[in-house]
Design a protein around this motif. Structure first.
Motif, PDB file in Angstrom:
ATOM      1  N   ASP A  43     -69.697 -13.046  70.963  1.00 12.90           N
ATOM      2  CA  ASP A  43     -69.755 -14.736  70.904  1.00 12.90           C
ATOM      3  C   ASP A  43     -68.599 -15.180  69.910  1.00 12.90           C
ATOM      4  OD1 ASP A  43     -70.460 -13.791  68.266  1.00 12.90           O
ATOM      5  OD2 ASP A  43     -72.343 -14.842  68.236  1.00 12.90           O
ATOM      6  N   THR A  61     -64.912 -17.016  69.341  1.00 10.06           N
ATOM      7  CA  THR A  61     -64.377 -18.012  69.844  1.00 10.06           C
ATOM      8  C   THR A  61     -63.341 -18.010  71.125  1.00 10.06           C
ATOM      9  OG1 THR A  61     -64.505 -19.112  67.791  1.00 10.06           O
ATOM     10  CG2 THR A  61     -62.900 -20.352  69.239  1.00 10.06           C
ATOM     11  N   ILE A 116     -65.343 -17.246  74.105  1.00  9.87           N
ATOM     12  CA  ILE A 116     -65.996 -18.397  74.721  1.00  9.87           C
ATOM     13  C   ILE A 116     -64.805 -19.198  75.431  1.00  9.87           C
ATOM     14  CG2 ILE A 116     -67.132 -20.491  74.022  1.00  9.87           C
ATOM     15  CD1 ILE A 116     -68.548 -18.548  71.881  1.00  9.87           C
ATOM     16  N   ASP A 117     -63.609 -19.537  74.753  1.00  3.37           N
ATOM     17  CA  ASP A 117     -62.550 -20.393  75.160  1.00  3.37           C
ATOM     18  C   ASP A 117     -62.079 -19.742  76.683  1.00  3.37           C
ATOM     19  OD1 ASP A 117     -62.520 -21.659  72.962  1.00  3.37           O
ATOM     20  OD2 ASP A 117     -60.858 -20.637  71.973  1.00  3.37           O
ATOM     21  N   HIS A 159     -65.587 -20.129  79.140  1.00  2.08           N
ATOM     22  CA  HIS A 159     -66.426 -21.475  79.590  1.00  2.08           C
ATOM     23  C   HIS A 159     -66.255 -22.331  80.580  1.00  2.08           C
ATOM     24  CE1 HIS A 159     -63.248 -23.801  77.606  1.00  2.08           C
ATOM     25  NE2 HIS A 159     -63.797 -24.958  78.219  1.00  2.08           N
ATOM     26  N   ASP A 160     -65.174 -22.215  81.291  1.00  2.00           N
ATOM     27  CA  ASP A 160     -64.870 -23.215  82.578  1.00  2.00           C
ATOM     28  C   ASP A 160     -64.825 -22.312  83.794  1.00  2.00           C
ATOM     29  OD1 ASP A 160     -64.339 -25.594  81.402  1.00  2.00           O
ATOM     30  OD2 ASP A 160     -62.421 -25.320  80.971  1.00  2.00           O
ATOM     31  N   GLN A 192     -74.130 -16.644  70.103  1.00  2.00           N
ATOM     32  CA  GLN A 192     -74.121 -17.948  69.845  1.00  2.00           C
ATOM     33  C   GLN A 192     -72.801 -18.582  69.985  1.00  2.00           C
ATOM     34  OE1 GLN A 192     -75.674 -19.250  65.964  1.00  2.00           O
ATOM     35  NE2 GLN A 192     -77.166 -20.599  67.116  1.00  2.00           N
ATOM     36  N   ASP A 193     -72.945 -19.838  70.790  1.00  2.00           N
ATOM     37  CA  ASP A 193     -71.577 -20.775  70.903  1.00  2.00           C
ATOM     38  C   ASP A 193     -71.717 -21.934  69.942  1.00  2.00           C
ATOM     39  OD1 ASP A 193     -69.593 -22.217  71.608  1.00  2.00           O
ATOM     40  OD2 ASP A 193     -70.102 -22.289  73.586  1.00  2.00           O
ATOM     41  N   PRO A 194     -71.337 -21.988  68.865  1.00  2.00           N
ATOM     42  CA  PRO A 194     -71.591 -23.254  67.945  1.00  2.00           C
ATOM     43  C   PRO A 194     -70.981 -24.356  68.857  1.00  2.00           C
ATOM     44  CG  PRO A 194     -70.307 -21.440  66.725  1.00  2.00           C
ATOM     45  CD  PRO A 194     -70.494 -21.007  68.187  1.00  2.00           C
ATOM     46  N   SER A 195     -70.253 -24.294  69.648  1.00  2.00           N
ATOM     47  CA  SER A 195     -69.671 -25.484  70.377  1.00  2.00           C
ATOM     48  C   SER A 195     -70.446 -25.953  71.491  1.00  2.00           C
ATOM     49  CB  SER A 195     -68.231 -25.104  70.953  1.00  2.00           C
ATOM     50  OG  SER A 195     -68.110 -24.269  71.960  1.00  2.00           O
ATOM     51  N   MET A 196     -71.460 -25.223  72.091  1.00  2.00           N
ATOM     52  CA  MET A 196     -72.413 -25.134  73.093  1.00  2.00           C
ATOM     53  C   MET A 196     -71.568 -25.613  74.440  1.00  2.00           C
ATOM     54  SD  MET A 196     -74.973 -27.756  71.006  1.00  2.00           S
ATOM     55  CE  MET A 196     -76.125 -28.020  72.258  1.00  2.00           C
ATOM     56  N   ARG A 197     -70.640 -24.882  74.600  1.00  2.00           N
ATOM     57  CA  ARG A 197     -69.841 -24.723  75.870  1.00  2.00           C
ATOM     58  C   ARG A 197     -70.464 -23.736  76.804  1.00  2.00           C
ATOM     59  NH1 ARG A 197     -63.950 -23.872  74.171  1.00  2.00           N
ATOM     60  NH2 ARG A 197     -65.064 -22.610  72.748  1.00  2.00           N
TER      61      ARG A 197
END
Length: 170
Positions: A24, A26, A29-30, A33-34, A45-50
């Motif tokens: 998890d 960053t 996730i970066d 996420h798209d 966990q993704d604290p940015s919720m993406r």
């Protein structure tokens, strides 16, 4: 997981969904996420919720484990942890909250950071910690932030001749 490799694999194979276990950071996730498929991080966990995540109740579970150790009669419990990963931080919060909500005072030095979850490194760092401690050890139980941490702690205890669970619970 190397984010670029994962993105390449997703683009090549075009899955309908991807489940990522316990990764998890960053950068990952970066990178994901798209993307088109549904992505879920399990036990992370993704604290940015993406990115959707499914995570166990780490804080609550730590409190339950601590309550169990208190019921066994332990009063001097250490938390062996590592780094800054959110899961570990939640477990540490549960450890601290369990002491706050109990009638017991947390002993000095109860947070032992072994720097990593790699069992061999944990074992060496715990061996160094053990060597610096008086006997008997200042704690009767060691609540570990991860299974790999517990494996390293057990190795260090074995090398030091500390019997588990007779002399210390892990």
């Amino acid at each position: 997981i190397i984010p670029e490799s994962l993105v390449e694999a997703i683009q090549k194979h075009r899955p309908q969904g991807v489940a990522i276990m316990q990764a998890d950071n960053t950068e990952l996730i970066d990178a994901v996420h798209d993307l088109d498929p549904s992505i879920v991080i399990l036990s992370g966990q993704d604290p940015s919720m993406r990115v959707d995540t499914v995570s166990p109740g780490n804080r609550f579970a730590a409190q339950v484990a601590m309550d169990y150790l208190f019921k066994l009669g332990h009063r001097r419990i250490a938390h062996v942890t590592y780094g800054t990963r959110l899961i570990g931080q939640h477990r540490k919060q549960g450890f601290l909250q369990a002491y706050q909500e109990s009638p017991h005072r947390m002993p000095p030095g109860a947070l032992i950071d072994v720097g990593t979850f790699e069992p061999d490194v944990v074992a060496q760092n715990m061996a160094n910690w053990i060597a610096a401690q008086p006997r008997p050890l200042p704690f009767t139980a060691f609540f570990c932030s991860a299974d790999n941490v517990a494996i390293g702690v057990l190795r260090a205890f074995k090398e030091a001749g500390i019997k588990v669970p007779e002399q210390a619970s892990v």
